[in-house]
Design an enzyme around this catalytic site. Structure first.
Site, mmCIF file in Angstrom:
data_model
loop_
_atom_site.group_PDB
_atom_site.id
_atom_site.type_symbol
_atom_site.label_atom_id
_atom_site.label_comp_id
_atom_site.label_asym_id
_atom_site.label_seq_id
_atom_site.Cartn_x
_atom_site.Cartn_y
_atom_site.Cartn_z
ATOM 1 N N GLU A 178 0.794 -1.229 0.000
ATOM 2 C CA GLU A 178 0.000 0.000 0.000
ATOM 3 C C GLU A 178 0.828 1.282 0.000
ATOM 4 O O GLU A 178 0.570 2.183 0.797
ATOM 5 C CB GLU A 178 -0.953 0.009 1.205
ATOM 6 C CG GLU A 178 -1.981 -1.101 1.122
ATOM 7 C CD GLU A 178 -2.992 -1.058 2.246
ATOM 8 O OE1 GLU A 178 -4.178 -0.958 1.962
ATOM 9 O OE2 GLU A 178 -2.577 -1.154 3.424
HETATM 10 C C1 ACM Z 1 -2.643 -5.508 3.723
HETATM 11 O O1 ACM Z 1 -3.761 -5.907 4.062
HETATM 12 N N1 ACM Z 1 -2.415 -4.214 3.590
HETATM 13 C C2 ACM Z 1 -1.557 -6.410 3.438
#
Ligand code: ACM
Length: 533
Positions: free
Chosen positions: A342
């Site tokens: 992310e």
């Molecule tokens: C995640 O759920 N950001 C790996």
């Protein structure tokens, strides 16, 4: 006699009466139930229940061979708790309990497999490894009354005769605990390990760092715990594991065949470190977009994807190298997880390649969330798939399957459950969603169920998210796909209600499962807690 008069079929028992004049044998018809087929989870790969029982005698001898000492100690503990007298010997075929370790059985039984035969004469457990023997003992444990988990019994137990040949489908059968958003310390993690072991799970991934908190002592960078460990998500717990505690947890887990995998999430999800060491940020905190917090403030909210290292600053690699170096030194397992999820940055791929190579330099193998496979990582890196949307540039990487729609247990047990995430699947991740996992990718080495702790703020809430869904994950990780059946699983699961209660697990009472009566101890306390916290 409560465990004996339970069923429907009877055999003759010879009662041996010892008197002054010697041994007198009186043939008395004693009803002995044909013990029920035990509800085993995970279901063994091959099991044949026989039409007979083994009545455990009051005096028992365990004889072990090879590296069977630990298994014989586990068995000794089980039998002692059940109220039997036990002695242990280190050779031969001498006792009514035989434990045999022989590496040459690896061809037939695999690294973690075992064979368990219960006949009228006794019990014979064999395996190629200590792990296989440990799992054979866990299978036996599930054949004993649930009450054994929290009280001493009176030594009257009948086992159903059986022949079990068992080994796991996957080598990776894991859970992940997010200790960063809200902290879970050594006591809870040990209890979690105990429960995983009962269901033959073998990997515990700790998400040790995130924007809200840093949870592991790093001696070279002490402010990580002096400052970074003090934060948490709103209403969450803060704290950290000392290196000593981390070692203690690993030893405890290893004794139960569980390897701990530490995750240091980078280059995003890193604000707790950036708050502790502002020099890891860019000028004017341009790496924090938007600026949800700036040092020395901690961040208590839920947003993701807004913090990252200052990736154009080469000095961050000193930090990465020091932290990975210390983690590699204190980590007994072969893996270090570098996160990598992310975050967008033109230098992201360069960072991942460097972090991967630092992990390798310290003699460990890298794991990363699936995004890291956008970079040209080393061919032994393991990708942990959670969204299933990234096409890896390196082909044939090994994969841990944690697809959020099936394995994210921070999502609701049933639609509308309070304090759960829902960004991946609006109605939650049901027991059946998890159980329906079927693998069609030969690179998958196993499964792992994460619980993210943005809304999981207490031990009871963590229990509620993992259990019983982790038992479904344990079965999909262990039992071959063609042997799995959701109806059979639900039946067996209900029969574990008493065991989960005896273990004081605040499990979610999944509707549609017959969990058996909730018990109370009059005048003391109620062991029942509502399934919502
Ligand atoms: C995640 O759920 N950001 C790996």
């Amino acid at each position: 006699m409560k465990y004996i008069f339970k069923g429907f079929s009877f055999i003759l028992l010879a009662i041996v009466v010892l008197s002054c004049g010697g041994t007198e044998i009186i043939e008395t018809p004693q009803p002995v139930a044909l013990a029920e087929e035990p509800a085993l989870i995970p279901l063994p790969a091959q099991v044949t229940w026989k039409n007979g029982v083994y009545v455990i005698p009051s005096q028992n001898t365990i004889c072990y061979q090879g590296e069977g000492l630990e298994a014989s100690q586990w068995l000794n503990e089980l039998l002692s708790k059940a109220g039997f007298a036990v002695s242990t010997q280190n050779f031969g075929n001498c006792g009514n309990w035989k434990i045999e370790q022989d590496a040459s059985l690896a061809n037939a039984l695999g690294e973690e497999g075992y064979q368990l035969d219960i006949t009228a004469e006794g019990v014979h457990l064999k395996a190629a490894s200590k792990a296989g023997l440990f799992y054979g003992i866990q299978t036996l444990r599930q054949m004993f009354p649930a009450a054994i988990e929290n009280e001493k019994l009176n030594g009257q137990i009948v086992l159903r005769q059986t022949s079990i040949i068992d080994q796991p489908e996957f080598s990776w059968r894991g859970t992940m605990v997010d200790v960063a958003r809200s902290f879970f310390g050594l006591d809870y993690l040990k209890r979690h390990v105990d429960r995983m072991a009962l269901y033959k799970m073998n990997r515990l991934h700790l998400h040790l760092t995130d924007d809200q908190g840093w949870r592991i002592e790093i001696k070279d960078w002490p402010k990580l715990t002096e400052i970074g460990s003090k934060g948490s998500v709103r209403r969450g717990r803060s704290g950290f594991l000392t290196q000593e505690e981390y070692k203690e947890l690993q030893d405890y887990a290893l004794a139960r065949n569980i390897i701990v995998i530490p995750e240091i999430d980078m280059p995003g999800h890193i604000y707790a470190a950036l708050a502790s060491y502002p020099e890891l940020n860019c000028e004017e905190y341009s790496n924090l977009t938007p600026k949800r917090a700036t040092p020395p403030e901690m961040f208590q909210d839920y947003n993701v994807g807004w913090s990252k290292f200052c990736l154009e600053n080469p000095e961050i690699y000193q930090f990465v190298s020091d932290v990975i170096g210390e983690m590699a030194e204190i980590t007994k397992g072969p893996w270090i997880h570098i996160g990598g999820d992310e975050i967008e940055d033109p230098r992201y791929k360069e960072f991942v390649v460097k972090a991967d190579s630092i992990v390798q330099t310290y003699g460990k193998t890298t794991i990363g969330w699936e995004e890291v496979t956008k970079a040209k990582v080393s061919s032994n890196l393991i990708s942990q798939v959670w969204r299933g949307t990234v096409e890896s540039v390196v082909k044939e990487l090994k994969v841990i399957h944690s697809l959020c729609s099936q394995f994210y247990f921070d999502h609701a047990n049933v639609p509308g459950q309070e304090n759960t995430n829902n960004w991946c699947k609006k109605d939650g991740v049901s027991l059946e969603d998890n159980y329906s996992f079927i693998n069609d990718n030969p690179n998958v080495i196993g499964v792992e169920a994460p619980v993210w702790s943005e809304f999981v703020l207490s031990d009871e809430m963590m229990d509620n998210r993992f259990w019983p869904r982790a038992m479904a994950a344990a079965e999909v990780g262990w039992t071959p796909g063609e042997k799995r059946n959701f109806e059979s699983f639900k039946q067996r699961l209900g029969k574990h209600g008493d065991r989960l209660r005896a273990l004081d697990i605040n499990f979610f009472r999944t509707p549609g499962i017959d969990w058996g009566p909730e018990k109370t101890i009059p005048g003391v306390f109620s062991s029942f807690r509502p399934s919502s916290e």
